[in-house]
Design a protein around this motif. Structure first.
Motif, PDB file in Angstrom:
ATOM      1  N   ILE A  93     -38.865 -39.690 -47.689  1.00  0.00           N
ATOM      2  CA  ILE A  93     -39.601 -38.526 -47.179  1.00  0.00           C
ATOM      3  C   ILE A  93     -41.084 -38.827 -47.128  1.00  0.00           C
ATOM      4  CG2 ILE A  93     -40.253 -36.136 -47.678  1.00  0.00           C
ATOM      5  CD1 ILE A  93     -37.356 -35.804 -48.839  1.00  0.00           C
ATOM      6  N   ALA A  94     -41.618 -39.417 -48.189  1.00  0.00           N
ATOM      7  CA  ALA A  94     -43.044 -39.720 -48.242  1.00  0.00           C
ATOM      8  C   ALA A  94     -43.470 -40.682 -47.133  1.00  0.00           C
ATOM      9  CB  ALA A  94     -43.408 -40.293 -49.610  1.00  0.00           C
ATOM     10  N   ALA A  95     -42.554 -41.547 -46.696  1.00  0.00           N
ATOM     11  CA  ALA A  95     -42.873 -42.535 -45.669  1.00  0.00           C
ATOM     12  C   ALA A  95     -42.784 -41.987 -44.247  1.00  0.00           C
ATOM     13  CB  ALA A  95     -41.932 -43.741 -45.810  1.00  0.00           C
ATOM     14  N   GLN A  96     -42.317 -40.751 -44.100  1.00  0.00           N
ATOM     15  CA  GLN A  96     -42.153 -40.178 -42.763  1.00  0.00           C
ATOM     16  C   GLN A  96     -43.473 -39.644 -42.229  1.00  0.00           C
ATOM     17  OE1 GLN A  96     -39.085 -40.618 -41.178  1.00  0.00           O
ATOM     18  NE2 GLN A  96     -39.101 -41.826 -43.058  1.00  0.00           N
ATOM     19  N   PRO A  97     -43.682 -39.768 -40.925  1.00  0.00           N
ATOM     20  CA  PRO A  97     -44.909 -39.213 -40.335  1.00  0.00           C
ATOM     21  C   PRO A  97     -44.800 -37.692 -40.202  1.00  0.00           C
ATOM     22  CG  PRO A  97     -43.536 -40.198 -38.628  1.00  0.00           C
ATOM     23  CD  PRO A  97     -42.851 -40.472 -39.950  1.00  0.00           C
ATOM     24  N   GLU A  98     -45.937 -37.062 -40.149  1.00  0.00           N
ATOM     25  CA  GLU A  98     -45.960 -35.622 -39.871  1.00  0.00           C
ATOM     26  C   GLU A  98     -45.728 -35.415 -38.388  1.00  0.00           C
ATOM     27  OE1 GLU A  98     -45.705 -33.287 -41.804  1.00  0.00           O
ATOM     28  OE2 GLU A  98     -46.495 -33.970 -43.692  1.00  0.00           O
ATOM     29  N   PRO A  99     -45.200 -34.330 -37.943  1.00  0.00           N
ATOM     30  CA  PRO A  99     -44.863 -33.119 -38.687  1.00  0.00           C
ATOM     31  C   PRO A  99     -43.465 -33.165 -39.301  1.00  0.00           C
ATOM     32  CG  PRO A  99     -44.520 -32.706 -36.369  1.00  0.00           C
ATOM     33  CD  PRO A  99     -45.026 -34.124 -36.494  1.00  0.00           C
ATOM     34  N   ARG A 101     -42.239 -34.952 -41.691  1.00  0.00           N
ATOM     35  CA  ARG A 101     -42.187 -35.094 -43.150  1.00  0.00           C
ATOM     36  C   ARG A 101     -42.118 -33.737 -43.838  1.00  0.00           C
ATOM     37  NH1 ARG A 101     -46.991 -38.151 -45.915  1.00  0.00           N
ATOM     38  NH2 ARG A 101     -47.527 -37.774 -43.768  1.00  0.00           N
ATOM     39  N   ALA A 102     -42.965 -32.802 -43.434  1.00  0.00           N
ATOM     40  CA  ALA A 102     -42.986 -31.480 -44.077  1.00  0.00           C
ATOM     41  C   ALA A 102     -41.660 -30.760 -43.886  1.00  0.00           C
ATOM     42  CB  ALA A 102     -44.139 -30.642 -43.524  1.00  0.00           C
ATOM     43  N   ARG A 103     -41.120 -30.840 -42.684  1.00  0.00           N
ATOM     44  CA  ARG A 103     -39.834 -30.176 -42.418  1.00  0.00           C
ATOM     45  C   ARG A 103     -38.717 -30.809 -43.237  1.00  0.00           C
ATOM     46  NH1 ARG A 103     -36.024 -30.045 -37.224  1.00  0.00           N
ATOM     47  NH2 ARG A 103     -34.649 -28.434 -37.984  1.00  0.00           N
ATOM     48  N   LEU A 104     -38.684 -32.158 -43.288  1.00  0.00           N
ATOM     49  CA  LEU A 104     -37.652 -32.844 -44.067  1.00  0.00           C
ATOM     50  C   LEU A 104     -37.805 -32.531 -45.549  1.00  0.00           C
ATOM     51  CD1 LEU A 104     -35.268 -34.759 -44.313  1.00  0.00           C
ATOM     52  CD2 LEU A 104     -36.896 -36.676 -44.258  1.00  0.00           C
ATOM     53  N   ALA A 105     -39.036 -32.508 -46.047  1.00  0.00           N
ATOM     54  CA  ALA A 105     -39.265 -32.185 -47.464  1.00  0.00           C
ATOM     55  C   ALA A 105     -38.761 -30.778 -47.779  1.00  0.00           C
ATOM     56  CB  ALA A 105     -40.745 -32.318 -47.809  1.00  0.00           C
ATOM     57  N   ALA A 106     -39.036 -29.840 -46.887  1.00  0.00           N
ATOM     58  CA  ALA A 106     -38.568 -28.458 -47.097  1.00  0.00           C
ATOM     59  C   ALA A 106     -37.037 -28.396 -47.048  1.00  0.00           C
ATOM     60  CB  ALA A 106     -39.178 -27.533 -46.048  1.00  0.00           C
ATOM     61  N   SER A 107     -36.443 -29.074 -46.088  1.00  0.00           N
ATOM     62  CA  SER A 107     -34.975 -29.082 -45.977  1.00  0.00           C
ATOM     63  C   SER A 107     -34.350 -29.719 -47.209  1.00  0.00           C
ATOM     64  CB  SER A 107     -34.536 -29.849 -44.723  1.00  0.00           C
ATOM     65  OG  SER A 107     -34.934 -29.174 -43.560  1.00  0.00           O
ATOM     66  N   TRP A 108     -34.929 -30.840 -47.664  1.00  0.00           N
ATOM     67  CA  TRP A 108     -34.395 -31.525 -48.840  1.00  0.00           C
ATOM     68  C   TRP A 108     -34.521 -30.635 -50.083  1.00  0.00           C
ATOM     69  CZ3 TRP A 108     -31.058 -35.029 -49.765  1.00  0.00           C
ATOM     70  CH2 TRP A 108     -30.983 -35.630 -51.023  1.00  0.00           C
ATOM     71  N   GLY A 109     -35.651 -29.971 -50.237  1.00  0.00           N
ATOM     72  CA  GLY A 109     -35.826 -29.058 -51.369  1.00  0.00           C
ATOM     73  C   GLY A 109     -34.825 -27.913 -51.341  1.00  0.00           C
ATOM     74  N   GLU A 110     -34.587 -27.372 -50.150  1.00  0.00           N
ATOM     75  CA  GLU A 110     -33.612 -26.285 -50.019  1.00  0.00           C
ATOM     76  C   GLU A 110     -32.199 -26.792 -50.304  1.00  0.00           C
ATOM     77  OE1 GLU A 110     -32.001 -22.435 -49.158  1.00  0.00           O
ATOM     78  OE2 GLU A 110     -33.861 -23.213 -49.989  1.00  0.00           O
ATOM     79  N   LEU A 111     -31.890 -27.994 -49.849  1.00  0.00           N
ATOM     80  CA  LEU A 111     -30.572 -28.571 -50.123  1.00  0.00           C
ATOM     81  C   LEU A 111     -30.382 -28.774 -51.625  1.00  0.00           C
ATOM     82  CD1 LEU A 111     -27.871 -29.730 -49.232  1.00  0.00           C
ATOM     83  CD2 LEU A 111     -29.027 -31.925 -48.819  1.00  0.00           C
ATOM     84  N   GLU A 112     -31.393 -29.279 -52.292  1.00  0.00           N
ATOM     85  CA  GLU A 112     -31.293 -29.450 -53.745  1.00  0.00           C
ATOM     86  C   GLU A 112     -31.062 -28.109 -54.440  1.00  0.00           C
ATOM     87  OE1 GLU A 112     -34.987 -31.652 -54.396  1.00  0.00           O
ATOM     88  OE2 GLU A 112     -33.760 -33.382 -54.996  1.00  0.00           O
ATOM     89  N   ARG A 113     -31.766 -27.071 -53.982  1.00  0.00           N
ATOM     90  CA  ARG A 113     -31.602 -25.731 -54.567  1.00  0.00           C
ATOM     91  C   ARG A 113     -30.182 -25.224 -54.365  1.00  0.00           C
ATOM     92  NH1 ARG A 113     -31.418 -20.525 -53.466  1.00  0.00           N
ATOM     93  NH2 ARG A 113     -31.439 -20.786 -51.219  1.00  0.00           N
ATOM     94  N   LEU A 114     -29.654 -25.410 -53.154  1.00  0.00           N
ATOM     95  CA  LEU A 114     -28.293 -24.947 -52.853  1.00  0.00           C
ATOM     96  C   LEU A 114     -27.247 -25.723 -53.655  1.00  0.00           C
ATOM     97  CD1 LEU A 114     -28.516 -24.410 -49.000  1.00  0.00           C
ATOM     98  CD2 LEU A 114     -28.092 -22.653 -50.737  1.00  0.00           C
ATOM     99  N   VAL A 115     -27.468 -27.002 -53.830  1.00  0.00           N
ATOM    100  CA  VAL A 115     -26.528 -27.805 -54.614  1.00  0.00           C
ATOM    101  C   VAL A 115     -26.492 -27.314 -56.065  1.00  0.00           C
ATOM    102  CG1 VAL A 115     -26.115 -30.124 -55.567  1.00  0.00           C
ATOM    103  CG2 VAL A 115     -26.546 -29.832 -53.120  1.00  0.00           C
ATOM    104  N   VAL A 116     -27.646 -27.000 -56.621  1.00  0.00           N
ATOM    105  CA  VAL A 116     -27.697 -26.458 -57.984  1.00  0.00           C
ATOM    106  C   VAL A 116     -26.942 -25.127 -58.049  1.00  0.00           C
ATOM    107  CG1 VAL A 116     -29.248 -25.487 -59.752  1.00  0.00           C
ATOM    108  CG2 VAL A 116     -29.783 -27.686 -58.671  1.00  0.00           C
ATOM    109  N   LEU A 117     -27.135 -24.256 -57.052  1.00  0.00           N
ATOM    110  CA  LEU A 117     -26.397 -22.986 -57.006  1.00  0.00           C
ATOM    111  C   LEU A 117     -24.891 -23.221 -56.940  1.00  0.00           C
ATOM    112  CD1 LEU A 117     -28.464 -20.722 -54.561  1.00  0.00           C
ATOM    113  CD2 LEU A 117     -28.081 -20.358 -56.997  1.00  0.00           C
ATOM    114  N   CYS A 118     -24.478 -24.172 -56.119  1.00  0.00           N
ATOM    115  CA  CYS A 118     -23.048 -24.477 -55.987  1.00  0.00           C
ATOM    116  C   CYS A 118     -22.475 -25.014 -57.294  1.00  0.00           C
ATOM    117  CB  CYS A 118     -22.810 -25.474 -54.856  1.00  0.00           C
ATOM    118  SG  CYS A 118     -23.022 -24.773 -53.207  1.00  0.00           S
TER     119      CYS A 118
END
Length: 150
Positions: A93-99, A101-118
């Protein structure tokens, strides 16, 4: 979006590998939401002792979880192919160019949150089902003398 392929093609370009990785994260976001909804339905069915519903939900959950795990394995392979054997999603994620990177970081964070909920819902459901099974075993086998004369 293209159909999911569980293998990492040796002919895949870096750009195709990165795109496939991002697409897999987006697919998993939808899958994790659907799995969480199924787990909530499973809990309600367990509370109401709806065996047929529990069976039907298990038939829906199994392939959904298998597909998500296959995408996870592909994601690990792609990250390692792109960043070396010690590569991580955070590094990718850190190596990705904007814009993107921000979208992927947000998607990855949301996926991690959903996995914890599951995972939490799975633990809750498992505990309920185990408790119900234990209660039925005690009742059926009169382990605690519930129905013994006093």
């Amino acid at each position: 979006m293209s159909a999911y392929s569980p293998a990492v093609s040796p002919r895949m370009t870096r750009q195709q590998a990165a795109a496939s990785l991002v697409e897999g994260v987006e697919q998993d976001l939808g899958a994790a939401s659907a799995i969480h909804a199924l787990l909530e339905r499973q809990f309600q069915a367990a509370l109401r002792h709806q065996g047929a519903e529990l069976g039907a939900l298990a038939e829906e959950l199994t392939p959904a979880l298998d597909a998500m795990d296959a995408r996870r394995r592909q994601r690990v392979a792609l990250v390692r192919a792109l960043q070396g054997p010690e590569g991580t999603m955070a590094g990718f994620i850190a190596a990705q160019p904007e814009p993107g990177r921000a979208r992927l970081a947000a998607s990855w964070g949301e996926l991690e949150r959903l996995v914890v909920l599951c995972k939490s819902a799975t633990t809750r459901n498992s505990n309920l089902l185990a408790e119900q099974f234990s209660t039925m075993q005690r009742v059926l086998h009169n382990a605690d003398g519930t129905y013994a004369p006093r």
